[in-house]
Every structure is written in structure tokens, then in C-alpha cells.
Design a protein around this motif. Structure first.
Motif, mmCIF file in Angstrom:
data_model
loop_
_atom_site.group_PDB
_atom_site.id
_atom_site.type_symbol
_atom_site.label_atom_id
_atom_site.label_comp_id
_atom_site.label_asym_id
_atom_site.label_seq_id
_atom_site.Cartn_x
_atom_site.Cartn_y
_atom_site.Cartn_z
ATOM 1 N N THR A 92 0.839 -1.181 0.000
ATOM 2 C CA THR A 92 0.000 0.000 0.000
ATOM 3 C C THR A 92 0.882 1.240 0.000
ATOM 4 O O THR A 92 1.744 1.394 0.862
ATOM 5 C CB THR A 92 -0.926 0.024 1.237
ATOM 6 O OG1 THR A 92 -1.727 -1.145 1.224
ATOM 7 C CG2 THR A 92 -1.811 1.256 1.227
ATOM 8 N N GLY A 95 0.347 7.466 0.361
ATOM 9 C CA GLY A 95 -0.159 8.756 -0.088
ATOM 10 C C GLY A 95 0.914 9.826 0.010
ATOM 11 O O GLY A 95 1.977 9.632 0.587
ATOM 12 N N ILE A 103 -1.991 13.021 -3.356
ATOM 13 C CA ILE A 103 -2.151 11.679 -3.910
ATOM 14 C C ILE A 103 -2.670 10.809 -2.768
ATOM 15 O O ILE A 103 -2.002 10.672 -1.740
ATOM 16 C CB ILE A 103 -0.829 11.115 -4.457
ATOM 17 C CG1 ILE A 103 -0.308 11.995 -5.588
ATOM 18 C CG2 ILE A 103 -1.017 9.685 -4.934
ATOM 19 C CD1 ILE A 103 1.048 11.580 -6.107
ATOM 20 N N ILE A 106 -2.990 4.339 -1.998
ATOM 21 C CA ILE A 106 -3.349 3.425 -3.076
ATOM 22 C C ILE A 106 -2.837 2.034 -2.723
ATOM 23 O O ILE A 106 -1.686 1.874 -2.302
ATOM 24 C CB ILE A 106 -2.731 3.868 -4.419
ATOM 25 C CG1 ILE A 106 -3.155 5.280 -4.778
ATOM 26 C CG2 ILE A 106 -3.120 2.909 -5.538
ATOM 27 C CD1 ILE A 106 -2.393 5.860 -5.960
ATOM 28 N N TYR A 107 -3.694 1.034 -2.916
ATOM 29 C CA TYR A 107 -3.290 -0.355 -2.725
ATOM 30 C C TYR A 107 -2.886 -0.936 -4.078
ATOM 31 O O TYR A 107 -3.622 -0.842 -5.049
ATOM 32 C CB TYR A 107 -4.439 -1.173 -2.127
ATOM 33 C CG TYR A 107 -4.137 -2.643 -2.051
ATOM 34 C CD1 TYR A 107 -3.291 -3.134 -1.064
ATOM 35 C CD2 TYR A 107 -4.675 -3.533 -2.964
ATOM 36 C CE1 TYR A 107 -2.994 -4.478 -0.992
ATOM 37 C CE2 TYR A 107 -4.384 -4.885 -2.900
ATOM 38 C CZ TYR A 107 -3.550 -5.347 -1.912
ATOM 39 O OH TYR A 107 -3.258 -6.675 -1.849
ATOM 40 N N PHE A 108 -1.683 -1.511 -4.140
ATOM 41 C CA PHE A 108 -1.192 -2.159 -5.351
ATOM 42 C C PHE A 108 -1.187 -3.664 -5.120
ATOM 43 O O PHE A 108 -0.515 -4.145 -4.201
ATOM 44 C CB PHE A 108 0.232 -1.699 -5.693
ATOM 45 C CG PHE A 108 0.313 -0.267 -6.124
ATOM 46 C CD1 PHE A 108 -0.086 0.105 -7.391
ATOM 47 C CD2 PHE A 108 0.788 0.702 -5.263
ATOM 48 C CE1 PHE A 108 -0.010 1.419 -7.800
ATOM 49 C CE2 PHE A 108 0.869 2.021 -5.656
ATOM 50 C CZ PHE A 108 0.461 2.388 -6.925
#
Length: 134
Positions: A92, A95, A103, A106-108
Motif C-alpha cells: 500500500t 499517499g 495523492i 493506493i493499494y497495489f
């Protein structure tokens, strides 16, 4: 021979850099794994990438060359298979916020973790080559 050792060094350093920057890239067993990973990544890029690019030529033509980036992702997957001390997993991004530019976190998943890793590795090696040539 000199360029082979330089590429091994650059790839080993890029693996170290990625393990420090991305929480999804884990390297165990210390400096030996970085050296082994650099050598393995250099060999995979030198030997396997031309073959993969040739096999993916129809997809590269259809996508106007955008698919060639995914060959690096395949090579990174093979790197994690051959060098067991290196693993790439989901992470994750926490931000970022600077002067009103935000930004969000965000989970990748694992696939996008491989994509981000391949992109940042190519960026790191290109930067190191630029420094040497300057």
C-alpha cells in the motif's frame, strides 16, 4: 566484460534501492542476495529479454510498443523465481501531499507491484547510466 560488471553493479544497486523505497520488495540474506540478484537480473535481461521481445512482436506492433514494458515484468517474475531471497508482493502506497497536491493512499496488488518495480528499476538504471555518461 566491463559493461557486464557495471550492469551487474547497477542492477544490484537498483534492487537495493527498490527494497528501500517499496515496502512490497523484500530482500533477505543480506549483500549476497543483492549481488546474486544483480547478476541474475543482468543475465535475464541480456539473454531472455531479446527472446521475449521477439515472441511478443505481434503484440508490440498492435499496441505500438507498449507491450514491450511487460517483458520487464516477466523478467522480474522470473528473478523472484530463480533468486529465492528476493520477493515482490502487494503493498500500500501511503499517499503524498505537497502544496495542495494530494495523492491518496493506493493499494497495489501483486501484478501492479511487479509493474511498479519494473518501472522504477528501469528508471534507476537509466539514471545511473546517465550519471556515468555525463
Amino acid at each position: 566484460m566491463k559493461s557486464f560488471f557495471r550492469n551487474c553493479l547497477f542492477n544490484g544497486f537498483s534492487i537495493f534501492f527498490l527494497s528501500q523505497v517499496l515496502s512490497g520488495v523484500k530482500v533477505t540474506d543480506g549483500i549476497f542476495t543483492y549481488i546474486l540478484g544483480g547478476v541474475a537480473l543482468t543475465l535475464l535481461l541480456a539473454l531472455l529479454k531479446p527472446i521475449l521481445n521477439l515472441l511478443a512482436l505481434p503484440l508490440n506492433i498492435v499496441t505500438l510498443g507498449m507491450f514491450s514494458f511487460l517483458t520487464n515484468v516477466i523478467i522480474f517474475y522470473l528473478l523472484t523465481v530463480f533468486v529465492t531471497g528476493i520477493s515482490i508482493g502487494a503493498f500500500t502506497f501511503n499517499g503524498f501531499s505537497y502544496l495542495g497536491f494530494v495523492i491518496p493512499p493506493i493499494y497495489f496488488n501483486t501484478l501492479f507491484a511487479f509493474i511498479i518495480t519494473a518501472f522504477l528499476q528501469a528508471l534507476c538504471v537509466s539514471f545511473l547510466n546517465w550519471l556515468i555518461n555525463k
